[in-house]
Design a protein around this motif. Structure first.
Motif, PDB file in Angstrom:
ATOM      1  N   LEU A  90       0.828  -1.202   0.000  1.00  0.00           N
ATOM      2  CA  LEU A  90       0.000   0.000   0.000  1.00  0.00           C
ATOM      3  C   LEU A  90       0.867   1.258   0.000  1.00  0.00           C
ATOM      4  CD1 LEU A  90      -2.690  -1.119   2.598  1.00  0.00           C
ATOM      5  CD2 LEU A  90      -3.020  -0.871   0.128  1.00  0.00           C
ATOM      6  N   ALA A  91       1.974   1.221   0.744  1.00  0.00           N
ATOM      7  CA  ALA A  91       2.886   2.369   0.778  1.00  0.00           C
ATOM      8  C   ALA A  91       3.486   2.620  -0.591  1.00  0.00           C
ATOM      9  CB  ALA A  91       3.976   2.133   1.817  1.00  0.00           C
ATOM     10  N   ALA A  92       3.770   1.552  -1.334  1.00  0.00           N
ATOM     11  CA  ALA A  92       4.342   1.705  -2.672  1.00  0.00           C
ATOM     12  C   ALA A  92       3.361   2.397  -3.615  1.00  0.00           C
ATOM     13  CB  ALA A  92       4.725   0.337  -3.224  1.00  0.00           C
ATOM     14  N   GLN A  93       2.071   2.349  -3.280  1.00  0.00           N
ATOM     15  CA  GLN A  93       1.051   3.032  -4.075  1.00  0.00           C
ATOM     16  C   GLN A  93       0.838   4.467  -3.594  1.00  0.00           C
ATOM     17  OE1 GLN A  93      -2.602   0.574  -4.738  1.00  0.00           O
ATOM     18  NE2 GLN A  93      -1.496  -1.062  -3.702  1.00  0.00           N
ATOM     19  N   GLY A  94       1.629   4.872  -2.585  1.00  0.00           N
ATOM     20  CA  GLY A  94       1.505   6.228  -2.050  1.00  0.00           C
ATOM     21  C   GLY A  94       0.270   6.425  -1.201  1.00  0.00           C
ATOM     22  N   LEU A  95      -0.200   5.361  -0.541  1.00  0.00           N
ATOM     23  CA  LEU A  95      -1.475   5.418   0.167  1.00  0.00           C
ATOM     24  C   LEU A  95      -1.335   5.367   1.689  1.00  0.00           C
ATOM     25  CD1 LEU A  95      -3.526   2.977  -2.110  1.00  0.00           C
ATOM     26  CD2 LEU A  95      -3.351   5.473  -2.267  1.00  0.00           C
ATOM     27  N   VAL A  96      -0.114   5.375   2.194  1.00  0.00           N
ATOM     28  CA  VAL A  96       0.108   5.235   3.632  1.00  0.00           C
ATOM     29  C   VAL A  96       0.972   6.385   4.124  1.00  0.00           C
ATOM     30  CG1 VAL A  96       1.078   3.770   5.449  1.00  0.00           C
ATOM     31  CG2 VAL A  96      -0.064   2.724   3.487  1.00  0.00           C
ATOM     32  N   ARG A 154      -1.434   5.374   8.752  1.00  0.00           N
ATOM     33  CA  ARG A 154      -2.818   5.595   8.326  1.00  0.00           C
ATOM     34  C   ARG A 154      -2.966   5.443   6.821  1.00  0.00           C
ATOM     35  NH1 ARG A 154      -6.118   7.884  12.195  1.00  0.00           N
ATOM     36  NH2 ARG A 154      -5.028   8.498  14.113  1.00  0.00           N
ATOM     37  N   LEU A 155      -4.162   5.047   6.423  1.00  0.00           N
ATOM     38  CA  LEU A 155      -4.496   4.974   5.008  1.00  0.00           C
ATOM     39  C   LEU A 155      -4.977   6.348   4.550  1.00  0.00           C
ATOM     40  CD1 LEU A 155      -4.955   3.039   2.541  1.00  0.00           C
ATOM     41  CD2 LEU A 155      -7.333   2.860   3.318  1.00  0.00           C
ATOM     42  N   ASP A 156      -4.397   6.876   3.504  1.00  0.00           N
ATOM     43  CA  ASP A 156      -4.863   8.122   2.915  1.00  0.00           C
ATOM     44  C   ASP A 156      -6.168   7.807   2.195  1.00  0.00           C
ATOM     45  OD1 ASP A 156      -5.376  10.354   1.323  1.00  0.00           O
ATOM     46  OD2 ASP A 156      -3.264  10.752   0.948  1.00  0.00           O
ATOM     47  N   HIS A 161      -9.541   5.879  -2.049  1.00  0.00           N
ATOM     48  CA  HIS A 161     -10.872   5.821  -2.655  1.00  0.00           C
ATOM     49  C   HIS A 161     -10.803   6.200  -4.134  1.00  0.00           C
ATOM     50  CE1 HIS A 161     -15.375   7.098  -2.527  1.00  0.00           C
ATOM     51  NE2 HIS A 161     -15.227   5.871  -2.941  1.00  0.00           N
ATOM     52  N   ALA A 162     -10.003   7.200  -4.449  1.00  0.00           N
ATOM     53  CA  ALA A 162      -9.858   7.619  -5.837  1.00  0.00           C
ATOM     54  C   ALA A 162      -9.228   6.511  -6.682  1.00  0.00           C
ATOM     55  CB  ALA A 162      -9.008   8.889  -5.913  1.00  0.00           C
ATOM     56  N   ARG A 163      -8.260   5.807  -6.112  1.00  0.00           N
ATOM     57  CA  ARG A 163      -7.595   4.736  -6.858  1.00  0.00           C
ATOM     58  C   ARG A 163      -8.516   3.543  -7.072  1.00  0.00           C
ATOM     59  NH1 ARG A 163      -2.377   2.621  -7.973  1.00  0.00           N
ATOM     60  NH2 ARG A 163      -1.426   4.532  -7.188  1.00  0.00           N
ATOM     61  N   LEU A 235     -12.533  -1.918   0.269  1.00  0.00           N
ATOM     62  CA  LEU A 235     -11.505  -1.033  -0.273  1.00  0.00           C
ATOM     63  C   LEU A 235     -10.134  -1.697  -0.217  1.00  0.00           C
ATOM     64  CD1 LEU A 235     -10.579   1.754  -1.308  1.00  0.00           C
ATOM     65  CD2 LEU A 235     -10.449   2.492   1.082  1.00  0.00           C
ATOM     66  N   LEU A 236      -9.782  -2.277   0.923  1.00  0.00           N
ATOM     67  CA  LEU A 236      -8.486  -2.928   1.059  1.00  0.00           C
ATOM     68  C   LEU A 236      -8.382  -4.148   0.146  1.00  0.00           C
ATOM     69  CD1 LEU A 236      -8.012  -2.664   4.927  1.00  0.00           C
ATOM     70  CD2 LEU A 236      -6.754  -1.417   3.162  1.00  0.00           C
ATOM     71  N   GLN A 237      -9.468  -4.875  -0.010  1.00  0.00           N
ATOM     72  CA  GLN A 237      -9.451  -6.013  -0.935  1.00  0.00           C
ATOM     73  C   GLN A 237      -9.125  -5.550  -2.354  1.00  0.00           C
ATOM     74  OE1 GLN A 237     -13.372  -7.392  -0.138  1.00  0.00           O
ATOM     75  NE2 GLN A 237     -12.776  -8.560   1.690  1.00  0.00           N
ATOM     76  N   LYS A 238      -9.726  -4.448  -2.754  1.00  0.00           N
ATOM     77  CA  LYS A 238      -9.477  -3.921  -4.093  1.00  0.00           C
ATOM     78  C   LYS A 238      -8.029  -3.472  -4.247  1.00  0.00           C
ATOM     79  CE  LYS A 238     -10.732  -2.267  -8.178  1.00  0.00           C
ATOM     80  NZ  LYS A 238     -11.231  -3.115  -9.272  1.00  0.00           N
ATOM     81  N   LEU A 239      -7.511  -2.742  -3.260  1.00  0.00           N
ATOM     82  CA  LEU A 239      -6.151  -2.206  -3.344  1.00  0.00           C
ATOM     83  C   LEU A 239      -5.094  -3.297  -3.292  1.00  0.00           C
ATOM     84  CD1 LEU A 239      -6.584   0.832  -0.926  1.00  0.00           C
ATOM     85  CD2 LEU A 239      -6.468   0.921  -3.433  1.00  0.00           C
TER      86      LEU A 239
END
Length: 290
Positions: A90-96, A154-156, A161-163, A235-239
């Motif tokens: 998730l961090a690699a996606q810029g989401l944390v 934390r999750l951004d 949600h946008a992703r 959401l987490l399942q999708k990401l």
């Protein structure tokens, strides 16, 4: 087609009560009726409250009720590296991002916000995260971490949600306000949820979706108090590219005042009822199962 897979996943931070018995028995009955499998998972990531004596009691109580489950039993505390890997993905996606405020500091920030009007709260009634840690530069974040400051990851939510885009799930049971069938996920109402803390590399939201996927769980049967948590889970399942199970949320067992049974309120435990002479059939009757 492989058989459906159900699971009962208690936390060993207290003794099981009638609410747990209802959920465990319902999972057991549905699995048997469908010719499926039943798993027991011990969700023991909270090292400050989870104790071996409670885990032992859980196994004893469930066996007394007549439940049978597959072994070995999965214990979350034995798989922390798996949750770390998910955080890194998730961090690699810029989401944390890390936030450094203490609980007391967050409470103070909420009080300041509420002085100017109502501050949004999540479905459980907790105020959304009011801090500005998301605005810190990478250098400032690194400096704070190097000082040994405690932090939460934390999750951004806006970026996540946008992703992921719009999500939904099919509810086979019923939500607290009668929701059933196609339900639109609303993860944004939870704000920037905590995925892990410095001292605990996972949270309930993160570990539950990973464990369900890794264990091949196809049917998630749990209480209505977790109904809207499904939004975050979808959401987490999708990401994380995890398979979506079917969801069935069931009614809660309540006390005479109408409150949900809880370990925190010292609801009468199954072991106490056993000591008073109750039988497994009595428990089924008390929770409204045949």
């Amino acid at each position: 087609m492989p058989p459906p897979v159900f699971r009962f996943a208690p936390s060993p931070n207290g003794y099981l009560h009638l609410g747990h018995a209802y959920s465990a028995l319902l999972n057991h009955d549905l699995a048997r009726r469908a010719g499926g499998r039943l798993l027991l998972r011990i969700e023991d990531i909270d090292t400050t409250r989870c104790r071996l004596e409670f885990e032992t009691a859980i196994v004893q109580d469930l066996a007394w009720l007549g439940l049978e489950w597959e072994t070995p039993v999965r214990r979350q505390s034995e798989h922390l590296d798996v949750y770390r890997d998910a955080i890194e993905k998730l961090a690699a996606q810029g989401l944390v991002y890390p936030s450094f405020e203490s609980r007391a500091e967050i409470a103070g920030l909420v009080a300041q916000r509420e002085a100017d009007g109502a501050w949004p709260r999540d479905p459980d009634g907790a105020p959304l995260y009011p801090g500005t840690a998301k605005l810190l530069s990478p250098g400032e974040r690194g400096r704070l971490i190097e000082t040994g400051a405690p932090y939460a990851l934390r999750l951004d939510m806006a970026a996540a949600h946008a992703r992921a885009g719009d999500l939904n799930w099919t509810e086979q049971g019923q939500g607290p306000d009668g929701e059933t069938g196609a339900v639109t996920a609303q993860p944004q109402v939870w704000g920037d949820v905590i995925l892990a803390r410095k001292e605990t590399p996972t949270s309930y939201h993160l570990s539950v979706v990973i464990d369900d996927a890794l264990q091949g769980v196809t049917e998630v049967v749990r209480g209505q108090d977790l109904f809207w948590s499904t939004s975050v889970h979808r959401l987490l399942q999708k990401l994380l590219d995890l398979r979506e199970p079917a969801y069935r949320h069931h009614r809660l067992v309540r006390d005479a005042a109408g409150a949900k049974l809880s370990k925190s309120t010292n609801a009468t435990g199954l072991r106490e009822l056993r000591a008073q002479g109750a039988t497994p059939a009595d428990i089924r009757r008390l929770v409204g199962l045949p």
